[in-house]
Design a protein around this motif. Sequence first.
Motif, PDB file in Angstrom:
ATOM      1  N   TYR A 107       0.826  -1.201   0.000  1.00 37.02           N
ATOM      2  CA  TYR A 107       0.000   0.000   0.000  1.00 37.02           C
ATOM      3  C   TYR A 107       0.865   1.258   0.000  1.00 37.02           C
ATOM      4  O   TYR A 107       0.565   2.237  -0.706  1.00 37.02           O
ATOM      5  CB  TYR A 107      -0.923  -0.019   1.226  1.00 37.02           C
ATOM      6  CG  TYR A 107      -1.947   1.084   1.236  1.00 37.02           C
ATOM      7  CD1 TYR A 107      -3.155   0.937   0.565  1.00 37.02           C
ATOM      8  CD2 TYR A 107      -1.711   2.277   1.923  1.00 37.02           C
ATOM      9  CE1 TYR A 107      -4.106   1.948   0.571  1.00 37.02           C
ATOM     10  CE2 TYR A 107      -2.645   3.293   1.937  1.00 37.02           C
ATOM     11  CZ  TYR A 107      -3.843   3.125   1.259  1.00 37.02           C
ATOM     12  OH  TYR A 107      -4.766   4.135   1.259  1.00 37.02           O
ATOM     13  N   CYS A 108       1.927   1.229   0.790  1.00 36.43           N
ATOM     14  CA  CYS A 108       2.837   2.384   0.824  1.00 36.43           C
ATOM     15  C   CYS A 108       3.481   2.618  -0.545  1.00 36.43           C
ATOM     16  O   CYS A 108       3.612   3.763  -0.992  1.00 36.43           O
ATOM     17  CB  CYS A 108       3.920   2.171   1.881  1.00 36.43           C
ATOM     18  SG  CYS A 108       3.358   2.350   3.590  1.00 36.43           S
ATOM     19  N   GLN A 109       3.877   1.550  -1.211  1.00 36.31           N
ATOM     20  CA  GLN A 109       4.490   1.686  -2.533  1.00 36.31           C
ATOM     21  C   GLN A 109       3.480   2.179  -3.557  1.00 36.31           C
ATOM     22  O   GLN A 109       3.803   3.021  -4.406  1.00 36.31           O
ATOM     23  CB  GLN A 109       5.079   0.344  -2.973  1.00 36.31           C
ATOM     24  CG  GLN A 109       6.286  -0.090  -2.160  1.00 36.31           C
ATOM     25  CD  GLN A 109       6.791  -1.460  -2.559  1.00 36.31           C
ATOM     26  OE1 GLN A 109       6.266  -2.096  -3.474  1.00 36.31           O
ATOM     27  NE2 GLN A 109       7.817  -1.945  -1.860  1.00 36.31           N
ATOM     28  N   ALA A 110       2.251   1.660  -3.492  1.00 32.85           N
ATOM     29  CA  ALA A 110       1.226   2.070  -4.443  1.00 32.85           C
ATOM     30  C   ALA A 110       0.857   3.542  -4.275  1.00 32.85           C
ATOM     31  O   ALA A 110       0.647   4.263  -5.260  1.00 32.85           O
ATOM     32  CB  ALA A 110      -0.012   1.195  -4.296  1.00 32.85           C
ATOM     33  N   LYS A 111       0.766   3.979  -3.040  1.00 38.25           N
ATOM     34  CA  LYS A 111       0.405   5.366  -2.750  1.00 38.25           C
ATOM     35  C   LYS A 111       1.622   6.284  -2.646  1.00 38.25           C
ATOM     36  O   LYS A 111       1.463   7.488  -2.433  1.00 38.25           O
ATOM     37  CB  LYS A 111      -0.384   5.433  -1.440  1.00 38.25           C
ATOM     38  CG  LYS A 111      -1.710   4.689  -1.480  1.00 38.25           C
ATOM     39  CD  LYS A 111      -2.676   5.312  -2.469  1.00 38.25           C
ATOM     40  CE  LYS A 111      -4.018   4.613  -2.440  1.00 38.25           C
ATOM     41  NZ  LYS A 111      -4.990   5.233  -3.378  1.00 38.25           N
ATOM     42  N   LYS A 112       2.829   5.699  -2.778  1.00 36.85           N
ATOM     43  CA  LYS A 112       4.078   6.453  -2.674  1.00 36.85           C
ATOM     44  C   LYS A 112       4.142   7.235  -1.354  1.00 36.85           C
ATOM     45  O   LYS A 112       4.406   8.436  -1.323  1.00 36.85           O
ATOM     46  CB  LYS A 112       4.240   7.394  -3.868  1.00 36.85           C
ATOM     47  CG  LYS A 112       4.334   6.660  -5.204  1.00 36.85           C
ATOM     48  CD  LYS A 112       4.493   7.620  -6.366  1.00 36.85           C
ATOM     49  CE  LYS A 112       4.615   6.856  -7.682  1.00 36.85           C
ATOM     50  NZ  LYS A 112       4.760   7.760  -8.850  1.00 36.85           N
ATOM     51  N   LYS A 113       3.893   6.492  -0.280  1.00 44.66           N
ATOM     52  CA  LYS A 113       3.900   7.081   1.050  1.00 44.66           C
ATOM     53  C   LYS A 113       4.968   6.414   1.899  1.00 44.66           C
ATOM     54  O   LYS A 113       5.255   5.224   1.739  1.00 44.66           O
ATOM     55  CB  LYS A 113       2.530   6.911   1.716  1.00 44.66           C
ATOM     56  CG  LYS A 113       1.372   7.535   0.938  1.00 44.66           C
ATOM     57  CD  LYS A 113       0.040   7.206   1.567  1.00 44.66           C
ATOM     58  CE  LYS A 113      -0.117   7.808   2.951  1.00 44.66           C
ATOM     59  NZ  LYS A 113      -1.474   7.600   3.492  1.00 44.66           N
ATOM     60  N   ALA A 114       5.561   7.183   2.799  1.00 46.03           N
ATOM     61  CA  ALA A 114       6.578   6.622   3.696  1.00 46.03           C
ATOM     62  C   ALA A 114       5.953   5.888   4.869  1.00 46.03           C
ATOM     63  O   ALA A 114       6.533   4.946   5.408  1.00 46.03           O
ATOM     64  CB  ALA A 114       7.494   7.733   4.205  1.00 46.03           C
ATOM     65  N   SER A 115       4.767   6.302   5.280  1.00 43.83           N
ATOM     66  CA  SER A 115       4.081   5.670   6.403  1.00 43.83           C
ATOM     67  C   SER A 115       2.575   5.813   6.217  1.00 43.83           C
ATOM     68  O   SER A 115       2.111   6.584   5.376  1.00 43.83           O
ATOM     69  CB  SER A 115       4.514   6.302   7.731  1.00 43.83           C
ATOM     70  OG  SER A 115       4.196   7.682   7.751  1.00 43.83           O
ATOM     71  N   LEU A 116       1.828   5.074   7.027  1.00 46.64           N
ATOM     72  CA  LEU A 116       0.374   5.080   6.932  1.00 46.64           C
ATOM     73  C   LEU A 116      -0.233   5.875   8.076  1.00 46.64           C
ATOM     74  O   LEU A 116       0.343   5.973   9.160  1.00 46.64           O
ATOM     75  CB  LEU A 116      -0.157   3.640   6.975  1.00 46.64           C
ATOM     76  CG  LEU A 116       0.384   2.671   5.919  1.00 46.64           C
ATOM     77  CD1 LEU A 116      -0.261   1.299   6.104  1.00 46.64           C
ATOM     78  CD2 LEU A 116       0.136   3.191   4.518  1.00 46.64           C
ATOM     79  N   ASN A 117      -1.405   6.422   7.823  1.00 44.28           N
ATOM     80  CA  ASN A 117      -2.108   7.107   8.905  1.00 44.28           C
ATOM     81  C   ASN A 117      -2.857   6.089   9.754  1.00 44.28           C
ATOM     82  O   ASN A 117      -2.887   4.895   9.452  1.00 44.28           O
ATOM     83  CB  ASN A 117      -3.052   8.184   8.347  1.00 44.28           C
ATOM     84  CG  ASN A 117      -4.094   7.599   7.391  1.00 44.28           C
ATOM     85  OD1 ASN A 117      -4.633   6.513   7.622  1.00 44.28           O
ATOM     86  ND2 ASN A 117      -4.386   8.322   6.313  1.00 44.28           N
ATOM     87  N   ARG A 118      -3.487   6.540  10.817  1.00 42.00           N
ATOM     88  CA  ARG A 118      -4.116   5.630  11.772  1.00 42.00           C
ATOM     89  C   ARG A 118      -5.262   4.835  11.139  1.00 42.00           C
ATOM     90  O   ARG A 118      -5.425   3.643  11.413  1.00 42.00           O
ATOM     91  CB  ARG A 118      -4.632   6.403  12.986  1.00 42.00           C
ATOM     92  CG  ARG A 118      -3.568   7.201  13.715  1.00 42.00           C
ATOM     93  CD  ARG A 118      -2.430   6.335  14.187  1.00 42.00           C
ATOM     94  NE  ARG A 118      -1.354   7.121  14.787  1.00 42.00           N
ATOM     95  CZ  ARG A 118      -0.079   6.859  14.649  1.00 42.00           C
ATOM     96  NH1 ARG A 118       0.318   5.847  13.898  1.00 42.00           N
ATOM     97  NH2 ARG A 118       0.843   7.594  15.242  1.00 42.00           N
TER      98      ARG A 118
END
Length: 335
Positions: A231-242
């Motif tokens: 999910y992080c790779q797909a959304k290009k995010k370093a971390s996820l929110n709560r």
Amino acid sequence: MMLPPKEIDLDKEACFELRFQVPDVRLAMKGFLRNREVGEFLSGALAGAMTKAVLAPLETIRTRMVVGVGSRHIAGSFIEVIEQQGWQGLWAGNTINMLRIIPTQAIELGTFEWVKRTLTSSQGKHNQNKCPKVRIGRFNFELSFSCISPVAVGGAAAGIVSTLICHPLEVMKDRLTVNPGAYPTISLALHNIYKDGGIGAFYAGISPTLIGMLPYSTCYYFMYDRMKNSYCQAKKKASLNRAELLLIGALSGFTASTISYPLEVARKRLMVGSLQGKCPANISAALSEVIQQEGLLGLYRGWGASCLKVMPSSGITWMFYEAWKDVLLVDRPHL
């Protein structure tokens, strides 16, 4: 000729200065809590305690349905407990449940993180060097550890270690939940369980527990780690929110629970069988008994209640765990 002794001046006082350096306990504790393993251990304990405090009623209903006590429906089971024991009955066994989940969750999550980190580091060092070779006849084989998943191994180790250490608390919790009349207090439960079967009674059902825990724990941690990273790779995010952690944790718990649920049914039957005057000899006998009495669908009796408990429990646990890690390990990069 003797010389007269010199006069000693008693008016002059010798000054001694003693200095004691009091250790900075606050600084020592801060350094102790900044240790990665300690932070992960405490994060797991806090996350488990907060989760169980919220979801205790669902745990009570799930346990009753799995072992065949009372109604076969979730709503009916809720009503039965409230009519027989009042609202407090939904939290039956919650004290021992809290005492169980704090060390269990701390050991489980701490073991998972440590094993995953250690294996990942070992693989990195191993890949830098030449793989050792084994010669069998005229054939040479390279021993490579790259095919081993640190996440899967860490998940399996987490389940096994926490189960071996905390299983007696699980036995007590189930008996307090299913039959609070026979086991009204923790101290009396300890006495009666030991009186009935000695030390071995506290490890009733340990074999099916380990057998069931292995696929569940492996799948649970593997699914969470893979879904989170994907999910992080797909959304290009370093971390996820709560909210995202809550959802991914719930899905990983749902998948793992569905795969291993028949073993969970057999495990519960073995653990509380003595309360009903009969206890299957082993896990195969417990599974056969369920199939003979209720058919194949009996292996998934209480599955709906289990999902209602496991999904929010998994999601909330991961959400709290990651939140506490952000607090306790704020200056340490996560692996």
